[in-house]
Design a protein around this motif. Structure first.
Motif, mmCIF file in Angstrom:
data_model
loop_
_atom_site.group_PDB
_atom_site.id
_atom_site.type_symbol
_atom_site.label_atom_id
_atom_site.label_comp_id
_atom_site.label_asym_id
_atom_site.label_seq_id
_atom_site.Cartn_x
_atom_site.Cartn_y
_atom_site.Cartn_z
ATOM 1 N N VAL A 1 -8.989 4.502 -4.976
ATOM 2 C CA VAL A 1 -10.359 4.190 -5.334
ATOM 3 C C VAL A 1 -10.542 4.619 -6.784
ATOM 4 O O VAL A 1 -9.661 5.237 -7.389
ATOM 5 C CB VAL A 1 -11.379 4.896 -4.418
ATOM 6 C CG1 VAL A 1 -11.313 4.348 -3.010
ATOM 7 C CG2 VAL A 1 -11.145 6.410 -4.415
ATOM 8 N N MET B 1 -6.493 -1.715 2.746
ATOM 9 C CA MET B 1 -6.810 -0.320 2.457
ATOM 10 C C MET B 1 -6.081 0.192 1.221
ATOM 11 O O MET B 1 -6.250 1.359 0.840
ATOM 12 C CB MET B 1 -6.441 0.563 3.653
ATOM 13 C CG MET B 1 -7.341 0.402 4.857
ATOM 14 S SD MET B 1 -9.052 0.933 4.551
ATOM 15 C CE MET B 1 -9.849 -0.687 4.454
ATOM 16 N N GLN C 1 -8.334 9.567 1.965
ATOM 17 C CA GLN C 1 -8.035 8.665 0.851
ATOM 18 C C GLN C 1 -6.840 9.202 0.082
ATOM 19 O O GLN C 1 -6.499 10.383 0.176
ATOM 20 C CB GLN C 1 -9.250 8.512 -0.077
ATOM 21 C CG GLN C 1 -10.414 7.799 0.608
ATOM 22 C CD GLN C 1 -11.682 7.795 -0.219
ATOM 23 O OE1 GLN C 1 -11.776 8.444 -1.244
ATOM 24 N NE2 GLN C 1 -12.681 7.063 0.257
ATOM 25 N N PRO D 1 -16.069 1.294 -1.234
ATOM 26 C CA PRO D 1 -14.737 1.672 -0.748
ATOM 27 C C PRO D 1 -14.593 3.164 -0.518
ATOM 28 O O PRO D 1 -13.716 3.586 0.241
ATOM 29 C CB PRO D 1 -13.800 1.185 -1.859
ATOM 30 C CG PRO D 1 -14.571 0.149 -2.592
ATOM 31 C CD PRO D 1 -15.998 0.570 -2.509
ATOM 32 N N GLY E 1 -9.578 -0.294 -3.547
ATOM 33 C CA GLY E 1 -10.960 -0.724 -3.424
ATOM 34 C C GLY E 1 -11.730 -0.406 -4.688
ATOM 35 O O GLY E 1 -11.770 0.743 -5.128
ATOM 36 N N TRP F 1 -9.734 -6.026 -2.166
ATOM 37 C CA TRP F 1 -9.581 -5.021 -3.205
ATOM 38 C C TRP F 1 -10.682 -5.106 -4.263
ATOM 39 O O TRP F 1 -10.851 -4.186 -5.049
ATOM 40 C CB TRP F 1 -8.236 -5.167 -3.913
ATOM 41 C CG TRP F 1 -7.032 -4.938 -3.055
ATOM 42 C CD1 TRP F 1 -7.000 -4.704 -1.722
ATOM 43 C CD2 TRP F 1 -5.674 -4.919 -3.510
ATOM 44 N NE1 TRP F 1 -5.708 -4.544 -1.298
ATOM 45 C CE2 TRP F 1 -4.869 -4.665 -2.371
ATOM 46 C CE3 TRP F 1 -5.060 -5.099 -4.750
ATOM 47 C CZ2 TRP F 1 -3.475 -4.600 -2.452
ATOM 48 C CZ3 TRP F 1 -3.684 -5.020 -4.833
ATOM 49 C CH2 TRP F 1 -2.902 -4.769 -3.684
ATOM 50 N N LYS G 1 -9.465 4.201 2.029
ATOM 51 C CA LYS G 1 -8.726 3.513 0.983
ATOM 52 C C LYS G 1 -7.693 4.450 0.352
ATOM 53 O O LYS G 1 -7.929 5.650 0.209
ATOM 54 C CB LYS G 1 -9.682 3.024 -0.106
ATOM 55 C CG LYS G 1 -10.655 1.943 0.341
ATOM 56 C CD LYS G 1 -9.984 0.578 0.386
ATOM 57 C CE LYS G 1 -11.004 -0.528 0.615
ATOM 58 N NZ LYS G 1 -10.400 -1.874 0.584
#
Length: 1459
Positions: free
Chosen positions: A1142, A1170, A1102, A1134, A1173, A1228, A1139
């Motif tokens: 986040v 991606m 991430q 997420p 989220g 999202w 992602k």
């Protein structure tokens, strides 16, 4: 002549003179064995019994065979002067010899003087005086295994030559034979000549060197000829500089003129990579010459064809094949194999090995396998890279367990074994053992996607408990760099119990394969500049050489030891150097055995000669000086000092320990070995299992026989150690060959590269390893310095004493500002028991270019927090081990550990390569691989131990002096909130045994205990005025040009950190940043091509997680690359996907303000869904997530075109749909909206109803008590855009909008008391607050700052007669419409436009908690008292006005009902 085959000869001739003399001086210090002189026809061989002598008294015969009319005089510095004539012989002893031969030149035709050097300090100085036409020839024989450090020949009338059979190894060679009156002398070296540093030749005639080899990047060649020619044939690749001090008209040898005074010579034959090497040939006139003749210069490059390296080394260097070798996959330690049996149900069977291990070691070195009957899972291990189509021969031994024989008796038998090469696997967490294993799919044996190949062996004959040997061959279907080898037994039909079987000696024969053609990178980073040390060597002019001091006395000379009555001290005793004496130890000095304590008094010194020396000693205590070279005179010889001792030994040096070196405040120590440069480098190409060579980014002068480490490129080398130590077999350009071949994959591409570090040095300080305490208690040597200490080119091995404070491999102790002349340069720290280097209470020390590997506890260590202005630069730290179990803990808090005998500093449970208790130091160009974290900056609010109570000094508050160009990899995985760079945790003194969790600031009794918390602890950084703490200036920690890879968090920070110029690769998350933080100019790569990047324990990748309250986070100018969703993911969170952005959404108490801003964010090879989220949870932090897109970087990717204008991104609730141009992005879970007003901002207020809504209420997050909704601004009255209100205060929304607040009318009425805290309402922004009351309610409303009517912002509000007067007013009025709805314009009078955090064009407004609106309502009717906390013992009563109308405001203007 076998040991004395290398010869250096000098001869001269000159027109006759009346008389002359010749002197030959062996200039300090040299012990002479046989010297034999004779006339023509006599044999001139050295005696067969000549050998190294270890005693000072040498009984040798000097025989001179001269004509009867000649004479010679022999002088000795401590022996008689004798006259010698023909046939005379004299027996004498000598230490330093001056030999003078005087004779009538006309009466002697020739004299041959043969000097056989028996015990040599490798420094030779020969001077020849003038003579007539008679010939004098001097031959010096040197032992074959000796390197001469300095050879200086001053012979202006001599021809200098070496025989073709000689093989000379010289560090510095100087031949000065060029006076203007002797134009015809010659320098000619026909035999191999190796120069490791400098060669300086000036001669009247030609210079010819036939076989010159040099050490790369070290040698400088200076050649001068008064006439004729210079010819040099290089037999090794040359990287130095050639200065030709003559007039040159032509340079031949595949050279072209690139500049007026520079030629480039290259395209060297045998260079298989076709590189061009430049040779800078400077030309200028030699100062003492007038009108010199032009000199013809020729260079030839033979590139190893005539290299003095052994033939086997050349074959390794130039080979196109990696030779066959065996890989032993059946080690005695069963943990080298894994066997995963997950919990739960699968195919109707309960999986797992509850209460037992499935792999167990046995006494005969085998591995016992417990294979459940229901499982086809094999145990497995890891094999180096394999090549398609090549035959890999597998052999192993196997036997049954008695239980299997019982199965055979019942009709079941193991029919066959399978060996399988796998490539694909899943990462599965084994909860019972808290570790990750590879899970191999059931169909892997037959699925060509998973299996690279397998072989089966018939096991039907395995019917006993006797081992049988089995063999088979696998030819892989494709290349692979991450191979898992599985071993499985089949017992068809049996499913009623576990199978038990044993295997050992499982060997895979790796075939000979072609060497891979490398694809070399030229830069280690794409976006940043990692700091690198200078390519130049340290100046080493060989000046101030302690071992060349003419006043030195030999250790082995009885006359040295006046304090021992002229008796040389022996082993097994303590020794004191005599006062006012400088004593030298040479290779002839020491006895075999262990010396006790050696004491060097203040007026004395102990000096080591530049010869091979091995000292065994317990302790050296230095009040005076200890010298092994000097900073300008580094030694070239192999010298080792091995320390012996145990912790119970009682002696006078106990303060400094009982095993090592102690240097007092009056003392000094210098240890300087041969310089290897660079000491570490990075891979220029990926190295794979099976490779026998690596390609480096930098040039090095390493040597065959030395050991290097190739660091791991996996996420947790403490769990999966893939660091590899190998032995160099050849150095060719930037290519290093070694043995054995690599076992593992080591990534080396543009994103990041494994480091390769040199572990070996010529000088070693080491603890012994031949007693039980050293082995079992990690009790090594230590070097503790309270004076001055300078170290370069030293190897520290088996040093440090585990959990013994002040007993570290190298330790500067409480010197204050006196460290300015102290340093450790290009040293190695390898397999040490406790740290690498400790700087304790000392400033201005330099640690640079050091290599550390396999270390217990923190490595480079700033001990108590007072250390400042030290330089820690260009070092490497790898494979750093926490002491005891690694500290982990829960969530942000982590856990607390306290000092014990087994953990003297509890912070060692979070061991780091670099432990920086005070940031006010220079930390540049370092790299860390492995460890709990790579770089640790713990919080010390007071110094620890001795310094704790001397001042109110706060080390954690000090800002960075310079922190630039550092990199870290493969750490930050043991505790989820740490990182490869970690600013967090807390080291403190406990208040008392009853109060272990609070810092003691008063106790000075010396009984304090250290405590350590590894989790969230914040610091306030400032530029401190140490004389007046009221003059502090706020500051930030600043990291620049840093890189992380294969980390948990790349950067983990709980303070206020700014990271500018950053690269993140293959991390679980690029950064976690707290406080006021800025991440700018960065490249974040989710996944590289490293096949190990997705292995345990991470799997996910991430970009950044935005925090949930009271931070300032600015992200600018960042590129995110290679983020793709996980196929088949079922989780809606997420956080379970790859992602980029986040947010923290777990809390209802903590809610995000307007605290996250981005600018200029770009994406490459990224799935759009991606990018962001938002996790949908019933919490305020989920509903109020927001992000200010200051230049519209993200909005177009969600489908909203802003033309570069700002956008506001909010969570999934339609509260964030504050205008009709907003769009909702499903993937999202977020609204993306353009601004409707130029100054529109994200704002936050604390809405309080005392007793009902407050900060930190204990009410459940789902305890919904009301709503706040948008109205006006074109929003239809029926479109209720709600935000749930809970008992936890805090509402975040958008300015220049209208908010309507209501409580659940069935539970409550209208609150009699409301307070609105303007937590974040920037200057020039506002919102309309509205809430319903019964008609006829009267209000008292005022505002103040910190409840103080005398501060700015105190206003008593007046009731306005229209909504417009409130809407367009200054915010000091209120209005009540005909439905009883109260309207207030809320703004903050106490902030100005500068009240913000601004970086790189992005801004976050500051928080201001003190300005509050107070609303007091007088109800027109019934006052309702409600217990808002029913069910609790004590009621929580709150008063409300009853009879609240069920109404809503309309649109602004005519739809607002005006009363």
């Amino acid at each position: 002549m076998d040991r004395y085959e290398h010869g250096l000869m000098g001869a001269y001739s000159k027109p006759a003179r009346d008389d002359s003399s010749v002197s030959h001086r062996l200039n300090h210090p040299i012990s002479i064995g046989w010297i034999y002189a004779g006339g023509q026809g006599r044999s001139h061989q050295c005696p067969s019994n000549a050998d190294y002598i270890q005693v000072i008294k040498i009984h040798d015969t000097w025989v001179f065979d001269l004509p009867a009319t000649s004479s010679a005089t022999i002088e000795t510095t401590n022996g008689p002067s004798v006259q010698s004539s023909s046939s005379s012989a004299t027996l004498f002893s000598a230490v330093t010899l001056v030999l003078t031969i005087s004779f009538f030149i006309r009466e002697i035709r020739s004299l041959l003087l043969v000097i056989c050097i028996v015990c040599l300090s490798p420094h030779l100085h020969m001077t020849f005086a003038s003579a007539d036409e008679s010939l004098l020839s001097i031959v010096v024989y040197v032992p074959t295994d000796m390197q001469l450090n300095n050879v200086q020949i001053d012979a202006p009338y001599c021809d200098i030559s070496s025989s073709p059979s000689s093989n000379l190894n010289i560090s510095h060679l100087s031949v000065m034979n060029c006076p203007s009156e002797a134009p015809n002398t010659v320098v000619q070296f026909d035999g191999p000549l190796h120069i490791s540093n400098t060669i300086d030749i000036c001669v009247g005639g030609p210079v010819s060197i036939s076989h010159l080899s040099t050490t790369p990047r070290v040698a400088n060649v200076s050649l001068s000829s008064l006439s004729t020619s210079i010819s040099v044939s290089f037999t090794s690749i040359f990287y130095g500089r050639v200065d030709v001090l003559s007039s040159i008209t032509n340079v031949r040898g595949n050279c072209v003129k690139s500049k007026p005074t520079q030629w480039s010579c290259g395209n060297v034959p045998g260079n298989t990579w076709g590189r061009t090497t430049e040779y800078n040939l400077k030309t200028f006139r030699f100062a003492s010459l007038s009108a010199p003749t032009s000199v013809d210069v020729q260079f030839t490059f033979q590139c190893g064809e005539l290299s003095p390296a052994p033939e086997s080394q050349r074959n390794v260097i130039l080979s196109d094949l990696v030779y066959p070798y065996l890989v032993n996959l059946s080690r005695a330690d069963p943990t080298s194999w894994s066997y995963y049996t997950p919990g739960g149900q699968r195919n109707g069977y309960s999986l797992g090995c509850p209460g037992q291990r499935c792999l167990n070691g046995t006494d005969d070195g085998a591995t016992q396998v417990v294979q459940p009957s229901w499982s086809n899972q094999p145990p497995f291990s890891v094999l180096p890279s394999i090549r398609k189509g090549y035959p890999y021969q597998v052999s192993f031994q196997m036997r049954m367990d008695q239980s299997n024989l019982d199965h055979v008796a019942n009709g079941y038998t193991i029919t066959n074994f399978s060996i399988v090469f796998f490539e694909n696997y899943e990462n599965v967490w084994h909860a019972a053992e808290s570790k990750w294993y590879y899970w191999i799919a059931d169909d892997a044996y037959t699925n060509s996607t998973l299996s690279l190949g397998h072989c089966d062996v018939d096991a039907s004959n395995m019917t006993s408990t006797v081992y049988r040997t089995y063999n088979c061959t696998i030819s892989p279907s494709r290349d692979s760099d991450t191979v898992v080898v599985g071993l499985r037994a089949y017992m068809p039909g049996y499913n009623t119990g576990d199978q038990y079987w044993y295997f050992k000696d499982l060997m895979v024969s790796v075939p000979s394969v072609p060497v891979r053609t490398p694809s070399l990178i030229t830069k280690e980073s794409e976006r940043i500049s990692l700091r690198k040390t200078s390519p130049l060597f340290d100046p080493n002019p060989h000046t101030n050489c302690p071992h060349l001091n003419p006043k030195l006395k030999y250790w082995q000379d009885p006359s040295t030891w006046s304090n021992y009555n002229g008796v040389v001290p022996s082993v097994n005793q303590d020794i004191s150097i005599p006062d006012d004496t400088d004593v030298m130890i040479s290779s002839c000095s020491l006895q075999k055995g262990i010396y006790g304590n050696i004491y060097i008094p203040k007026t004395s010194s102990l000096v080591f000669d530049d010869t091979p020396i091995d000292m065994q000693v317990q302790m050296i205590f230095v009040d005076g000086s200890l010298y092994l070279g000097s900073p300008t005179c580094r030694l070239s010889s192999e010298i080792s000092i091995t320390f012996h001792g145990n912790s119970s030994r009682d002696d006078s040096t106990k303060y400094f320990g009982t095993k090592g070196i102690g240097v007092s405040r009056d003392g000094s120590i210098d240890v300087h070995g041969y310089q290897y440069h660079n000491t570490w480098s990075r891979l220029a190409d990926t190295a794979k299992g099976g490779d026998d060579r690596v390609y480096l980014m930098d040039e090095v002068n390493w040597e065959p026989g030395q050991q290097i480490v190739v660091t791991a490129t996996i996420q947790n080398d403490e769990e999966y150690n893939q660091n590899e130590v190998v032995t160099i077999t050849g150095v060719y350009n930037r290519t290093i060959t070694f043995t054995p071949p690599l076992e593992y994959f080591h990534y080396g591409e543009q994103e990041y590269q494994a480091e390769v570090g040199l572990l070996s040095r010529r000088i070693k300080l080491q603890g012994n390893f031949d007693d039980s305490e050293a082995r079992n208690s990690s009790y090594g040597g230590n070097v503790m310095i309270m004076g001055e200490g300078r170290f370069s080119g030293v190897q520290f091995t088996r040093m440090g004493q585990l959990n013994r404070l002040a007993r570290y491999p190298l330790h500067w102790h409480l010197i204050g500002n006196g460290g300015v002349n102290s340093f450790a340069r290009d040293c190695s720290f390898w397999r040490n028991f406790y740290r690498c280097v400790s700087i304790h209470g000392t400033n201005n020390v330099t640690l640079t270019r050091n290599v550390a590997f396999d270390i217990m506890g923190h490595c480079y260590y700033l001990e108590d927090g007072t250390e400042e202005f030290n330089e820690i630069s260009y070092n490497m730290a790898a494979y750093i081990h926490p002491i005891g179990r690694p500290i982990v803990g829960w969530a942000q808090v982590g856990e607390f550990l306290f000092e014990t005998e087994e953990l003297r500093n509890p912070a060692d449970s979070a061991a780091a390569g670099y432990y920086i208790t005070n940031a006010h130091n220079i930390i540049i160009g370092n790299t860390a691989s492995g460890g709990w974290t790579g770089f640790s900056l713990p919080n010390l609010f007071r110094p620890i131990k001795e310094e704790a109570w001397k001042s109110p000094f706060d080390p954690s508050g000090r800002p960075t002096l310079e922190f630039d160009g550092n990199s870290a990899r493969g750490s930050g995985n043991m505790f989820g909130m740490s990182g490869c760079f970690y600013v967090g945790g807390w080291l403190f003194h406990t208040a008392s045994n009853d109060d272990m969790y609070h810092m003691n600031t008063t106790d000075t009794s010396g009984t304090r205990t250290l405590g350590y918390q590894n989790g969230r602890v914040e610091r306030t950084t400032r530029w401190q005025n140490l004389t007046d703490l009221n003059l502090d200036v706020p500051a930030n920690l600043t990291f620049t040009n840093i890189k992380t890879a294969l980390c948990g968090m790349g950067v983990g920070d709980w303070s206020s950190l700014e990271v500018v110029h950053y690269e993140s690769h293959d991390n679980y998350r690029s950064a976690m940043m707290f406080g006021k933080s800025w991440l700018g100019d960065a490249l974040v790569v989710g996944r590289t091509d490293n096949p190990l990047s997705g292995t345990p324990p991470l799997g996910l990748t991430q970009g950044f997680e935005f925090y949930d309250t009271y931070t300032h986070t600015i992200l600018t100018n960042i590129t995110y690359r290679n983020f793709h969703g996980i196929s088949g993911r079922t989780s809606a969170d997420p956080h379970d996907d790859n992602k980029i952005f986040v947010c923290m959404t777990h809390s209802d108490t903590f809610k995000p303000e307007g605290m996250s801003t981005i600018r200029n964010i770009t994406f490459e090879n990224v799935d759009t869904d991606m990018i962001l989220g938002v996790n949908v949870q019933d919490t305020g932090s989920s509903r109020m997530f927001n992000l200010y897109d200051s230049d519209g970087s993200l909005a177009p990717l969600a489908g909203l075109q802003t033309n570069g204008q700002p956008a506001i991104i909010g969570s999934y609730v339609d509260w964030w749909k504050f205008n009709e141009n907003c769009i909702f992005n499903v993937s999202w879970n977020a609204w993306i909206c353009p601004k409707t007003h130029p100054t529109q901002q994200i704002i936050t207020v604390g809405l309080y109803v005392p007793g009902l809504i407050d900060y930190g209420q204990i009410g459940r997050p789902d305890f919904h008590i009301g709503n706040v909704s948008l109205f006006g601004n074109g929003i239809p009255t029926h479109d209720i855009r709600n935000l749930i209100v809970t008992r936890n205060s805090g509402i975040t929304g958008v300015s220049h909008t209208n908010w309507f607040f209501t409580l659940n009318e069935t539970q409550y009425g209208a609150p009699r008391v409301i307070e609105i805290n303007t937590i974040q309402i920037p200057n020039g922004t506002w919102f309309i607050f509205a809430t319903p009351y019964p008609k006829g309610t009267n209000f008292t409303i005022w505002s103040d700052l910190w409840n103080n009517r005398w501060l700015p912002g105190y206003f008593v509000f007046e009731q306005a007669d229209s909504f417009d007067r409130v809407y367009y007013g200054d915010g000091t009025n209120y209005f009540v419409d005909s439905d009883g709805i109260l309207y207030i314009k809320v703004r903050d009078y106490t902030v100005d436009s500068s009240f913000s955090y601004f970086r790189d064009g992005a801004r976050i407004n500051e928080f201001n908690n003190g300005f509050v609106y107070h609303v007091r309502a007088t109800c027109p009717g019934e006052v309702v008292t409600v217990d808002v906390q029913p069910g609790y013992t004590s009621p929580n009563l709150v008063e409300f006005c009853g009879g609240v109308p069920n109404v809503r405001p309309g649109h602004l203007g005519d739809e607002i009902n005006v009363g």
